[in-house]
Design an enzyme around this catalytic site. Structure first.
Site, PDB file in Angstrom:
ATOM      1  N   GLN A  13      39.979  42.619  44.890  1.00  0.00           N
ATOM      2  CA  GLN A  13      40.133  41.946  46.038  1.00  0.00           C
ATOM      3  C   GLN A  13      41.319  40.769  45.052  1.00  0.00           C
ATOM      4  OE1 GLN A  13      37.342  38.388  47.564  1.00  0.00           O
ATOM      5  NE2 GLN A  13      37.670  37.624  45.332  1.00  0.00           N
ATOM      6  N   SER A  38      35.058  34.115  33.839  1.00  0.00           N
ATOM      7  CA  SER A  38      34.188  34.298  34.911  1.00  0.00           C
ATOM      8  C   SER A  38      33.045  32.878  34.450  1.00  0.00           C
ATOM      9  CB  SER A  38      33.745  35.290  35.536  1.00  0.00           C
ATOM     10  OG  SER A  38      32.145  34.676  35.951  1.00  0.00           O
ATOM     11  N   GLY A  95      43.659  46.036  37.823  1.00  0.00           N
ATOM     12  CA  GLY A  95      42.337  46.011  39.244  1.00  0.00           C
ATOM     13  C   GLY A  95      43.695  45.644  39.944  1.00  0.00           C
ATOM     14  N   TYR A 112      27.490  41.414  32.721  1.00  0.00           N
ATOM     15  CA  TYR A 112      28.434  41.588  32.693  1.00  0.00           C
ATOM     16  C   TYR A 112      29.149  39.620  32.031  1.00  0.00           C
ATOM     17  CZ  TYR A 112      32.399  39.222  35.918  1.00  0.00           C
ATOM     18  OH  TYR A 112      32.891  38.779  36.712  1.00  0.00           O
ATOM     19  N   GLN A 170      34.807  46.277  35.624  1.00  0.00           N
ATOM     20  CA  GLN A 170      33.337  46.209  36.688  1.00  0.00           C
ATOM     21  C   GLN A 170      32.702  45.257  36.386  1.00  0.00           C
ATOM     22  OE1 GLN A 170      30.477  46.602  37.756  1.00  0.00           O
ATOM     23  NE2 GLN A 170      29.295  46.293  36.045  1.00  0.00           N
ATOM     24  N   SER A 171      32.817  44.503  37.370  1.00  0.00           N
ATOM     25  CA  SER A 171      33.221  43.181  38.054  1.00  0.00           C
ATOM     26  C   SER A 171      31.524  42.697  39.410  1.00  0.00           C
ATOM     27  CB  SER A 171      33.908  42.709  39.059  1.00  0.00           C
ATOM     28  OG  SER A 171      33.678  42.830  39.941  1.00  0.00           O
ATOM     29  N   HIS A 181      34.806  33.127  44.119  1.00  0.00           N
ATOM     30  CA  HIS A 181      36.193  33.142  45.330  1.00  0.00           C
ATOM     31  C   HIS A 181      36.264  34.316  45.894  1.00  0.00           C
ATOM     32  CE1 HIS A 181      37.766  34.105  41.710  1.00  0.00           C
ATOM     33  NE2 HIS A 181      38.447  34.997  42.102  1.00  0.00           N
ATOM     34  N   GLU A 229      30.292  33.312  34.757  1.00  0.00           N
ATOM     35  CA  GLU A 229      28.846  33.760  34.577  1.00  0.00           C
ATOM     36  C   GLU A 229      28.875  33.824  33.600  1.00  0.00           C
ATOM     37  OE1 GLU A 229      26.132  36.185  35.852  1.00  0.00           O
ATOM     38  OE2 GLU A 229      27.096  34.730  37.534  1.00  0.00           O
TER      39      GLU A 229
END
Ligand code: NAP
Ligand code: G4F
Length: 331
Positions: free
Chosen positions: A12, A123, A8, A147, A81-82, A177, A125
């Protein structure tokens, strides 16, 4: 010289982590999946200091070969896959990459060299419909998207490989972030870029979804530092990285517009197509464990983060305009 392999790296976090590790004197191996168009936008400034290698979390053979060839000391698994909305449209792909991809990498480490230290990008999430406020390493998970479900799998398989095979495997439960390198589809960057374009007279409206959702937003470079700190500790463990503050999407929007002297009410339009089948209403993390054990804390406030992002997009548009209007001395 320690050697780190990052999946990755074109994303970012991958680009900021590469910056950070190069500054620390690491040799950095960046795993990039094959595509017909090369996109190293976030790596251009360090490209000649990296080893870029081809590999894919969908292909375990590629991961085993990479570990055998490069023999890293540390592996940071940031590939995923974010994007949450895409996970509703492509739930199977999301599971293959974001969930099973973690097992492929962990098992490659188990096969090739169990001494490799492993970081998994878990995460907030995973908390989804939150069971308590604020969320800690012990808060039960209730994911609200394919996700989030995939990340719960990745989190538990990381713990399982640590407990089963003694791998030095850490899971960082990172809250949102952001930065000027954030993908344009995520809310903060969509807003900062939209505000900059409106200010520049390139568009008038910004179309958004749910303004009431709350997130714990921090600055991405702080968070990649925390990833590294986890792998330097004596024992592998799981840590929440967060600011401990929560803000609504509406607040983010309001600060971004007011930073350039505009009223968001004049420009924001709501379209239900940006609402999600199931929403995560409230995220706020408690980073006390990371602070106590690793000495990690965030350094950029929410308001400052919004300003940094808007300023960067304004500067980018100005730069693009300068390039467009500058005389071409080669003509
Ligand atoms: P990002 O910008 O979307 O980057 C995702 C990276 O994964 C890209 O480099 C992408 O490559 C790569 N990738 C996707 N599918 C792949 C595959 N099959 N094989 C190899 N590489 C693949 O994400 P980010 O914001 O940097 O986040 C980094 C990680 O942290 C992700 O795992 C994300 O889920 C997790 N996370 C992020 C946050 C956050 O707020 N940013 C919070 C918690 C957790 P391409 O460039 O080729 O697409
Ligand atoms: O910026 P978002 O798309 O990020 P989200 O869904 O919180 O996920 C991000 O953070 C996670 C950590 O908690 C990461 F694991 C994940 O990979 C990703 O980096 O959306 C933030 C909020 C949501 O509640 C969404 O409904 O903003 C709301 N929103 C409102 N209008 C919108 C929009 N989000 C997007 N992307 N686009 C909109 O127009």
């Amino acid at each position: 010289m320690p050697k780190a392999l990052i999946t990755g790296i074109t994303g970012q976090d991958g680009s900021y982590l590469a910056d950070f590790l190069l500054d620390k004197g690491y040799e950095v191996i960046g795993v990039v999946r094959r595509s017909s168009t090369i996109n190293f936008d976030r790596l251009r400034h360090i490209q000649d200091r990296l080893a870029i290698v081809q590999g894919d979390l969908l292909d375990q053979v590629s991961l085993i070969h990479l570990l055998q060839e490069h023999q890293p000391d540390e592996v940071y698994n940031l590939a995923a896959q974010s994007f949450v909305p895409t996970s509703f449209n492509q739930p199977v792909l999301t599971g293959e990459v974001t969930a099973l991809g973690v097992t492929r990498m962990l098992d490659a480490i188990r096969t090739v060299d169990r001494r490799i230290r492993f970081y998994q990008a878990s995460s907030s999430e995973m908390f989804g419909k939150v069971a308590e406020v604020p969320q800690t390493e012990k808060t039960p998970f209730h994911p609200r998207s394919p996700y989030g479900v995939a990340k719960v799998y990745g989190h538990w398989i990381t713990i399982n490989y640590r407990e089963s095979y003694g791998l030095f495997a850490c899971s960082g439960i990172l809250f949102n972030h952001e930065s000027p390198r954030r993908g344009l589809e995520f809310l903060p960057r969509k807003v900062s870029y939209g505000v900059a374009r409106i200010k520049a007279g390139l568009q008038d409206k910004l179309v958004l979804g749910n303004l009431e959702a709350r997130r714990d937003w921090g600055y991405a470079p702080d968070y990649v530092r925390g990833m590294w700190m986890m792998l330097q500790h004596d024992h592998p463990d799981d840590y929440v990285l967060a600011t401990g503050e929560t803000h609504t999407v509406r607040e983010f929007v309001q600060i971004a517009f007011s930073h350039v002297g505009l009223d968001w009410n004049d420009h924001v339009v709501i379209d239900p197509k940006y609402y999600r089948p199931a929403e995560v209403d409230l995220l706020v993390g408690n980073p006390a464990k990371a602070r106590a054990i690793l000495g990690w804390q965030h350094s950029v406030s929410f308001e400052r983060l919004v300003q940094i992002m808007v300023d960067a997009d304004l500067a980018m548009l100005q730069e693009a305009e300068i390039q467009r209007t500058a005389p071409n001395i080669n003509w």
